[in-house]
Scaffold this motif. Sequence first.
Motif, PDB file in Angstrom:
ATOM      1  N   ARG A  60      67.961  26.205 -41.111  1.00 19.16           N
ATOM      2  CA  ARG A  60      68.797  27.319 -41.551  1.00 19.16           C
ATOM      3  C   ARG A  60      69.006  28.337 -40.432  1.00 19.16           C
ATOM      4  NH1 ARG A  60      65.990  30.407 -45.673  1.00 19.16           N
ATOM      5  NH2 ARG A  60      65.622  31.974 -44.097  1.00 19.16           N
ATOM      6  N   CYS A  61      67.952  28.608 -39.673  1.00 19.69           N
ATOM      7  CA  CYS A  61      68.035  29.629 -38.628  1.00 19.69           C
ATOM      8  C   CYS A  61      68.628  29.107 -37.326  1.00 19.69           C
ATOM      9  CB  CYS A  61      66.644  30.193 -38.345  1.00 19.69           C
ATOM     10  SG  CYS A  61      65.962  31.099 -39.738  1.00 19.69           S
ATOM     11  N   CYS A  62      68.437  27.841 -37.038  1.00 16.74           N
ATOM     12  CA  CYS A  62      68.829  27.308 -35.732  1.00 16.74           C
ATOM     13  C   CYS A  62      69.725  26.082 -35.853  1.00 16.74           C
ATOM     14  CB  CYS A  62      67.591  26.921 -34.930  1.00 16.74           C
ATOM     15  SG  CYS A  62      66.378  28.224 -34.776  1.00 16.74           S
ATOM     16  N   GLY A  63      70.205  25.802 -37.033  1.00 17.47           N
ATOM     17  CA  GLY A  63      70.953  24.573 -37.269  1.00 17.47           C
ATOM     18  C   GLY A  63      72.220  24.425 -36.473  1.00 17.47           C
ATOM     19  N   SER A  64      72.820  25.525 -36.054  1.00 16.90           N
ATOM     20  CA  SER A  64      74.083  25.406 -35.327  1.00 16.90           C
ATOM     21  C   SER A  64      73.899  25.504 -33.816  1.00 16.90           C
ATOM     22  CB  SER A  64      75.046  26.496 -35.789  1.00 16.90           C
ATOM     23  OG  SER A  64      74.493  27.767 -35.521  1.00 16.90           O
ATOM     24  N   ASP A  65      72.672  25.723 -33.357  1.00 15.55           N
ATOM     25  CA  ASP A  65      72.422  25.815 -31.914  1.00 15.55           C
ATOM     26  C   ASP A  65      72.412  24.426 -31.290  1.00 15.55           C
ATOM     27  OD1 ASP A  65      72.120  28.495 -32.346  1.00 15.55           O
ATOM     28  OD2 ASP A  65      69.939  28.496 -32.177  1.00 15.55           O
ATOM     29  N   ASP A  66      72.995  24.313 -30.105  1.00 14.91           N
ATOM     30  CA  ASP A  66      72.933  23.059 -29.372  1.00 14.91           C
ATOM     31  C   ASP A  66      71.539  22.913 -28.767  1.00 14.91           C
ATOM     32  OD1 ASP A  66      75.563  22.370 -29.883  1.00 14.91           O
ATOM     33  OD2 ASP A  66      76.311  23.416 -28.109  1.00 14.91           O
ATOM     34  N   VAL A  67      70.983  21.723 -28.899  1.00 13.24           N
ATOM     35  CA  VAL A  67      69.644  21.442 -28.392  1.00 13.24           C
ATOM     36  C   VAL A  67      69.773  20.570 -27.152  1.00 13.24           C
ATOM     37  CG1 VAL A  67      67.427  20.370 -28.937  1.00 13.24           C
ATOM     38  CG2 VAL A  67      68.711  21.546 -30.732  1.00 13.24           C
ATOM     39  N   PRO A  68      69.077  20.927 -26.068  1.00 15.91           N
ATOM     40  CA  PRO A  68      69.110  20.068 -24.878  1.00 15.91           C
ATOM     41  C   PRO A  68      68.647  18.655 -25.235  1.00 15.91           C
ATOM     42  CG  PRO A  68      68.017  22.153 -24.406  1.00 15.91           C
ATOM     43  CD  PRO A  68      68.256  22.106 -25.885  1.00 15.91           C
ATOM     44  N   THR A  69      69.286  17.665 -24.648  1.00 16.43           N
ATOM     45  CA  THR A  69      69.018  16.274 -25.018  1.00 16.43           C
ATOM     46  C   THR A  69      67.584  15.850 -24.759  1.00 16.43           C
ATOM     47  OG1 THR A  69      69.993  15.674 -22.890  1.00 16.43           O
ATOM     48  CG2 THR A  69      71.365  15.384 -24.835  1.00 16.43           C
ATOM     49  N   ASP A  70      66.939  16.384 -23.743  1.00 18.97           N
ATOM     50  CA  ASP A  70      65.579  15.944 -23.444  1.00 18.97           C
ATOM     51  C   ASP A  70      64.500  16.761 -24.158  1.00 18.97           C
ATOM     52  OD1 ASP A  70      66.069  18.227 -21.958  1.00 18.97           O
ATOM     53  OD2 ASP A  70      64.810  17.571 -20.284  1.00 18.97           O
ATOM     54  N   LEU A  71      64.894  17.771 -24.924  1.00 13.30           N
ATOM     55  CA  LEU A  71      63.912  18.624 -25.581  1.00 13.30           C
ATOM     56  C   LEU A  71      63.047  17.850 -26.574  1.00 13.30           C
ATOM     57  CD1 LEU A  71      62.662  21.386 -26.072  1.00 13.30           C
ATOM     58  CD2 LEU A  71      64.464  21.828 -27.747  1.00 13.30           C
ATOM     59  N   ARG A  72      63.658  17.006 -27.406  1.00 16.51           N
ATOM     60  CA  ARG A  72      62.888  16.271 -28.411  1.00 16.51           C
ATOM     61  C   ARG A  72      61.826  15.404 -27.748  1.00 16.51           C
ATOM     62  NH1 ARG A  72      61.983  11.909 -31.758  1.00 16.51           N
ATOM     63  NH2 ARG A  72      61.903  12.393 -33.959  1.00 16.51           N
ATOM     64  N   VAL A  88      46.970  20.508 -23.159  1.00 18.51           N
ATOM     65  CA  VAL A  88      48.261  20.687 -22.501  1.00 18.51           C
ATOM     66  C   VAL A  88      48.159  21.953 -21.667  1.00 18.51           C
ATOM     67  CG1 VAL A  88      50.718  21.044 -22.857  1.00 18.51           C
ATOM     68  CG2 VAL A  88      49.437  19.591 -24.424  1.00 18.51           C
ATOM     69  N   PRO A  89      48.384  21.851 -20.349  1.00 21.44           N
ATOM     70  CA  PRO A  89      48.299  23.059 -19.507  1.00 21.44           C
ATOM     71  C   PRO A  89      49.225  24.149 -20.019  1.00 21.44           C
ATOM     72  CG  PRO A  89      48.566  21.085 -18.154  1.00 21.44           C
ATOM     73  CD  PRO A  89      48.748  20.670 -19.586  1.00 21.44           C
ATOM     74  N   GLU A  90      48.739  25.393 -19.976  1.00 24.54           N
ATOM     75  CA  GLU A  90      49.519  26.521 -20.498  1.00 24.54           C
ATOM     76  C   GLU A  90      50.878  26.623 -19.835  1.00 24.54           C
ATOM     77  OE1 GLU A  90      49.156  31.321 -20.835  1.00 24.54           O
ATOM     78  OE2 GLU A  90      47.336  30.137 -20.956  1.00 24.54           O
ATOM     79  N   GLN A  91      50.958  26.323 -18.546  1.00 19.48           N
ATOM     80  CA  GLN A  91      52.243  26.417 -17.851  1.00 19.48           C
ATOM     81  C   GLN A  91      53.249  25.437 -18.433  1.00 19.48           C
ATOM     82  OE1 GLN A  91      50.647  25.561 -14.003  1.00 19.48           O
ATOM     83  NE2 GLN A  91      51.490  23.510 -13.969  1.00 19.48           N
ATOM     84  N   ASP A  92      52.796  24.263 -18.902  1.00 19.08           N
ATOM     85  CA  ASP A  92      53.698  23.299 -19.521  1.00 19.08           C
ATOM     86  C   ASP A  92      54.247  23.843 -20.830  1.00 19.08           C
ATOM     87  OD1 ASP A  92      53.311  21.583 -17.467  1.00 19.08           O
ATOM     88  OD2 ASP A  92      52.067  20.158 -18.578  1.00 19.08           O
ATOM     89  N   ILE A  93      53.397  24.514 -21.592  1.00 26.05           N
ATOM     90  CA  ILE A  93      53.835  25.053 -22.883  1.00 26.05           C
ATOM     91  C   ILE A  93      54.871  26.144 -22.670  1.00 26.05           C
ATOM     92  CG2 ILE A  93      53.095  26.339 -24.918  1.00 26.05           C
ATOM     93  CD1 ILE A  93      50.384  24.882 -24.647  1.00 26.05           C
ATOM     94  N   THR A  94      54.607  27.042 -21.738  1.00 28.05           N
ATOM     95  CA  THR A  94      55.562  28.128 -21.522  1.00 28.05           C
ATOM     96  C   THR A  94      56.844  27.631 -20.883  1.00 28.05           C
ATOM     97  OG1 THR A  94      54.508  28.700 -19.425  1.00 28.05           O
ATOM     98  CG2 THR A  94      53.808  29.926 -21.393  1.00 28.05           C
ATOM     99  N   ALA A  95      56.783  26.518 -20.170  1.00 31.68           N
ATOM    100  CA  ALA A  95      58.001  25.968 -19.572  1.00 31.68           C
ATOM    101  C   ALA A  95      58.922  25.408 -20.634  1.00 31.68           C
ATOM    102  CB  ALA A  95      57.644  24.870 -18.564  1.00 31.68           C
ATOM    103  N   VAL A  96      58.348  24.906 -21.727  1.00 32.39           N
ATOM    104  CA  VAL A  96      59.151  24.344 -22.814  1.00 32.39           C
ATOM    105  C   VAL A  96      59.686  25.452 -23.695  1.00 32.39           C
ATOM    106  CG1 VAL A  96      59.085  22.916 -24.884  1.00 32.39           C
ATOM    107  CG2 VAL A  96      57.945  22.144 -22.823  1.00 32.39           C
ATOM    108  N   ALA A  97      58.852  26.413 -24.038  1.00 26.34           N
ATOM    109  CA  ALA A  97      59.251  27.474 -24.954  1.00 26.34           C
ATOM    110  C   ALA A  97      58.789  28.816 -24.402  1.00 26.34           C
ATOM    111  CB  ALA A  97      58.661  27.236 -26.334  1.00 26.34           C
ATOM    112  N   PRO A  98      59.579  29.433 -23.531  1.00 29.43           N
ATOM    113  CA  PRO A  98      59.164  30.712 -22.974  1.00 29.43           C
ATOM    114  C   PRO A  98      58.987  31.755 -24.067  1.00 29.43           C
ATOM    115  CG  PRO A  98      61.425  30.190 -22.325  1.00 29.43           C
ATOM    116  CD  PRO A  98      60.899  29.023 -23.095  1.00 29.43           C
TER     117      PRO A  98
END
Length: 109
Positions: A60-72, A88-98
């Motif tokens: 409902r909140c993000c349904g119309s946003d385009d998602v990068p193809t490699d995100l999933r 999972v290293p913290e830097q990897d987590i923040t790189a995916v979802a700042p």
Amino acid sequence: MSCGEPHETDCSEVLDHLYEFLDKEMPDSDCTKFEVHFEECSPCLEKYGLEQAVKKLVKRCCGSDDVPTDLRSKVMGRIDLIRSGHLVPEQDITAVAPVTPTATPAPQE
């Protein structure tokens, strides 16, 4: 999570594949096994309901946003690492979802 009762399909299997069930990405025979499990196991049913609600909220909140193809694939890779017990290293987590602050810090007295 487990209710402590024996089931034909183990709670850990259900929880490991819950999003495949929610996304209808599994064979009908497996879906049937999961539905039977939910009828028998209230903790797993509760987790299913919670995840289903989160999924609806995100849609409902993000349904119309385009998602990068490699995100999933990145997200699923992180989930697999966490499930396998790897950190999972913290830097990897923040790189995916700042993280961006949404609230103003309270003034200090």
